[in-house]
Design a protein around this motif. Structure first.
Motif, PDB file in Angstrom:
ATOM      1  N   GLU A 195       0.843  -1.183   0.000  1.00 26.22           N
ATOM      2  CA  GLU A 195       0.000   0.000   0.000  1.00 26.22           C
ATOM      3  C   GLU A 195       0.886   1.244   0.000  1.00 26.22           C
ATOM      4  O   GLU A 195       1.890   1.300   0.712  1.00 26.22           O
ATOM      5  N   PHE A 196       0.524   2.236  -0.782  1.00 26.23           N
ATOM      6  CA  PHE A 196       1.272   3.493  -0.786  1.00 26.23           C
ATOM      7  C   PHE A 196       0.807   4.355   0.387  1.00 26.23           C
ATOM      8  O   PHE A 196      -0.368   4.694   0.493  1.00 26.23           O
ATOM      9  N   ILE A 197       1.736   4.638   1.285  1.00 26.02           N
ATOM     10  CA  ILE A 197       1.433   5.488   2.436  1.00 26.02           C
ATOM     11  C   ILE A 197       1.733   6.932   2.057  1.00 26.02           C
ATOM     12  O   ILE A 197       2.855   7.264   1.659  1.00 26.02           O
ATOM     13  N   ASN A 198       0.744   7.791   2.178  1.00 26.07           N
ATOM     14  CA  ASN A 198       0.939   9.209   1.863  1.00 26.07           C
ATOM     15  C   ASN A 198       1.611   9.903   3.059  1.00 26.07           C
ATOM     16  O   ASN A 198       1.028  10.721   3.757  1.00 26.07           O
ATOM     17  N   PHE A 199       2.873   9.534   3.282  1.00 22.56           N
ATOM     18  CA  PHE A 199       3.581  10.008   4.466  1.00 22.56           C
ATOM     19  C   PHE A 199       4.100  11.428   4.281  1.00 22.56           C
ATOM     20  O   PHE A 199       4.259  11.913   3.157  1.00 22.56           O
ATOM     21  N   ASP A 200       4.386  12.081   5.395  1.00 27.56           N
ATOM     22  CA  ASP A 200       4.984  13.419   5.361  1.00 27.56           C
ATOM     23  C   ASP A 200       6.478  13.343   5.057  1.00 27.56           C
ATOM     24  O   ASP A 200       7.025  14.186   4.357  1.00 27.56           O
ATOM     25  N   TYR A 201       7.125  12.331   5.619  1.00 26.76           N
ATOM     26  CA  TYR A 201       8.551  12.146   5.395  1.00 26.76           C
ATOM     27  C   TYR A 201       8.943  10.736   5.801  1.00 26.76           C
ATOM     28  O   TYR A 201       8.182  10.015   6.443  1.00 26.76           O
ATOM     29  N   GLU A 202      10.145  10.336   5.392  1.00 26.30           N
ATOM     30  CA  GLU A 202      10.697   9.021   5.725  1.00 26.30           C
ATOM     31  C   GLU A 202      12.002   9.238   6.479  1.00 26.30           C
ATOM     32  O   GLU A 202      12.774  10.137   6.140  1.00 26.30           O
ATOM     33  N   ILE A 203      12.235   8.437   7.493  1.00 26.32           N
ATOM     34  CA  ILE A 203      13.487   8.561   8.246  1.00 26.32           C
ATOM     35  C   ILE A 203      14.219   7.228   8.305  1.00 26.32           C
ATOM     36  O   ILE A 203      13.621   6.151   8.116  1.00 26.32           O
ATOM     37  N   THR A 204      15.500   7.324   8.549  1.00 32.83           N
ATOM     38  CA  THR A 204      16.295   6.183   9.000  1.00 32.83           C
ATOM     39  C   THR A 204      16.655   6.444  10.453  1.00 32.83           C
ATOM     40  O   THR A 204      17.234   7.496  10.770  1.00 32.83           O
ATOM     41  N   LEU A 205      16.302   5.527  11.328  1.00 35.25           N
ATOM     42  CA  LEU A 205      16.696   5.624  12.725  1.00 35.25           C
ATOM     43  C   LEU A 205      17.783   4.579  12.969  1.00 35.25           C
ATOM     44  O   LEU A 205      17.502   3.374  13.024  1.00 35.25           O
ATOM     45  N   LEU A 206      19.035   5.045  13.059  1.00 36.15           N
ATOM     46  CA  LEU A 206      20.140   4.134  13.332  1.00 36.15           C
ATOM     47  C   LEU A 206      20.027   3.667  14.780  1.00 36.15           C
ATOM     48  O   LEU A 206      20.051   4.467  15.710  1.00 36.15           O
ATOM     49  N   THR A 207      19.886   2.351  14.941  1.00 35.90           N
ATOM     50  CA  THR A 207      19.586   1.742  16.237  1.00 35.90           C
ATOM     51  C   THR A 207      20.697   0.754  16.580  1.00 35.90           C
ATOM     52  O   THR A 207      21.057  -0.081  15.750  1.00 35.90           O
ATOM     53  N   VAL A 208      21.243   0.871  17.770  1.00 33.66           N
ATOM     54  CA  VAL A 208      22.439   0.106  18.139  1.00 33.66           C
ATOM     55  C   VAL A 208      22.122  -0.841  19.292  1.00 33.66           C
ATOM     56  O   VAL A 208      21.736  -0.402  20.384  1.00 33.66           O
ATOM     57  N   ARG A 209      22.307  -2.120  19.049  1.00 36.81           N
ATOM     58  CA  ARG A 209      22.204  -3.111  20.124  1.00 36.81           C
ATOM     59  C   ARG A 209      23.597  -3.372  20.673  1.00 36.81           C
ATOM     60  O   ARG A 209      24.510  -3.718  19.925  1.00 36.81           O
ATOM     61  N   THR A 210      23.771  -3.167  21.977  1.00 36.33           N
ATOM     62  CA  THR A 210      25.082  -3.301  22.603  1.00 36.33           C
ATOM     63  C   THR A 210      25.068  -4.400  23.655  1.00 36.33           C
ATOM     64  O   THR A 210      24.018  -4.796  24.149  1.00 36.33           O
ATOM     65  N   LYS A 211      26.254  -4.855  24.015  1.00 35.48           N
ATOM     66  CA  LYS A 211      26.385  -5.903  25.029  1.00 35.48           C
ATOM     67  C   LYS A 211      26.189  -5.361  26.436  1.00 35.48           C
ATOM     68  O   LYS A 211      25.686  -6.069  27.310  1.00 35.48           O
ATOM     69  N   ASN A 212      26.576  -4.115  26.675  1.00 39.63           N
ATOM     70  CA  ASN A 212      26.603  -3.586  28.048  1.00 39.63           C
ATOM     71  C   ASN A 212      25.823  -2.303  28.252  1.00 39.63           C
ATOM     72  O   ASN A 212      25.658  -1.861  29.385  1.00 39.63           O
ATOM     73  N   GLN A 213      25.319  -1.693  27.166  1.00 42.43           N
ATOM     74  CA  GLN A 213      24.670  -0.388  27.290  1.00 42.43           C
ATOM     75  C   GLN A 213      23.221  -0.380  26.808  1.00 42.43           C
ATOM     76  O   GLN A 213      22.629   0.678  26.649  1.00 42.43           O
TER      77      GLN A 213
END
Length: 392
Positions: A195-213
């Motif tokens: 489906e085409f979403i009539n969005f306002d904008y698109e983002i990339t959210l860089l998400t980091v999985r860490t061992k200790n944080q």
């Protein structure tokens, strides 16, 4: 084919599967920490191969060849950098004790749009666009009718938006099917209709999985695509706190389900305060190249630190932007001009990827810029990129 010589047997060793421009920056970061890197790709003299300690040229879809290299090299980490890899071989290697980054489960799911969409929507329960899959043209036409126009058509396996179309009218339906077939990675022929979403904008959210944080996030990155391919990005993209919180919740849920350690590029659509999950990559993201100028740690350094379990402290230093420059035709051993003009613009940097051959619209480098705000940075990055000319 193997070229190069090993370092000390005491060095940490990374086997990089895929050797493009993102892999090149990752290798630079690894070498700064004294890590030995072996770069693998399907063609010789790929960007990361040019600086790795040694490299192999193989068919990346041949799992036996990947396993042979892994058993020979015995790396501490195997880091996939592209989609076109035999992921079943990675699962087998992980069962044999090899450390796949972020993990074999994450790589297998994210390399296939069917798998990741079903995981996100049906198992994790994330909000996505309506979608359907088709492996033949008659089923495809029926699914397009069910989803409705406009819709988005993509191969189930591709990279950087290749093969992606927005179908807005009846006469574009078959054209989108054949475009997806021509630009798919692999030979399944299957497509996803969204489906085409009539969005306002698109983002990339860089998400980091860490061992200790725990889970960490970079500031959201806005981006613009041309024909489905990344062209420009900027950071931070302005959005409401409500939307940002929803985006972080979505990114954490999907990355927790995928597992492992490292950076993920989570793409989402945003309309006002509503957020839809779109896609995710288990590695540095092309839109995240902007972090090479905006943050104290680029996405490549963050990925490496997360893999190694080293401390991560992400700070946004300045609003910034990236803008790509491209080849216009086929050629070999390209040269470049306009560097002095590009770098005369205050606050700019240029990264030439070092790809050995060109083709029309192939991304050959990126201009980076900081500014007083993202509008200023975008203007500078675009001017710098337009100054760069690829000479064949």
């Amino acid at each position: 084919m193997i070229i190069g010589t090993p370092l000390s047997s005491n060095a940490t060793k990374i086997l990089l599967l895929g050797s493009g421009e993102l892999g090149k920056e990752f290798v630079i970061e690894a070498m700064r920490l004294g890590i030995e890197v072996i770069a693998v790709d399907s063609y010789q003299n790929a960007p990361a191969q040019q600086i790795a300690h040694r490299y192999y040229v193989i068919d990346m879809k041949n799992g036996d060849l990947i396993k042979d290299i892994a058993y020979r090299e015995k790396p501490d980490f195997i880091v996939p950098e592209i989609e076109a890899i035999d992921t079943d071989a990675l699962i087998e290697l992980e069962k044999k004790g090899f450390s796949i980054v972020p993990c074999a489960n994450a790589v297998k799911h994210t390399m296939n749009r069917i798998s990741i969409r079903r995981l996100a929507a049906e198992k994790v329960g994330l909000k996505t666009s309506k979608y359907a899959f088709a492996s033949d043209i008659e089923t495809y036409r029926q699914k397009v009718k069910e989803i409705g126009l406009p819709c988005v058509v993509k191969p189930i396996m591709s990279s950087s938006g290749k093969g992606q179309s927005i179908v807005r009218s009846l006469d574009e339906i078959d054209r989108a099917w054949y475009y997806a077939q021509e630009n798919a990675r692999g030979k399944s022929g299957e497509v996803i209709i969204e489906e085409f979403i009539n969005f306002d904008y698109e983002i990339t959210l860089l998400t980091v999985r860490t061992k200790n944080q725990g889970t960490l996030f970079c500031e959201p990155i806005g981006h613009m695509q041309v024909d489905g391919d990344y062209w420009e990005s900027w950071q931070p993209h302005p959005m409401s706190q409500t939307a940002l919180n929803k985006a972080k919740e979505i990114a954490k849920k999907i990355t927790d389900e995928l597992g492992g350690y490292g950076i993920f590029g989570c793409e989402m659509f945003v309309k006002e305060d509503e957020v839809w999950f779109n896609e995710i990559s288990p590695r540095p993201h092309d839109t995240g190249m902007v972090t090479m100028i905006t943050q104290n740690m680029s996405e490549f350094e963050i990925h490496l630190r997360a893999i190694l379990g080293l401390p991560i402290d992400i700070k946004l230093l300045s609003p910034g932007a990236s803008y790509c420059f491209h080849a216009s035709d086929y050629g070999v051993a390209p040269k470049y001009k306009g560097l002095e003009e590009a770098l005369s613009i205050p606050g700019t940097k240029v990264r030439i990827f070092g790809k050995p051959t060109t083709r029309p619209k192939r991304r050959m480098g990126v201009a980076l810029a900081v500014g007083e705000n993202i509008e200023d940075a975008r203007k500078k990055a675009k001017l710098a990129a337009e100054s760069m000319k690829v000479i064949l």
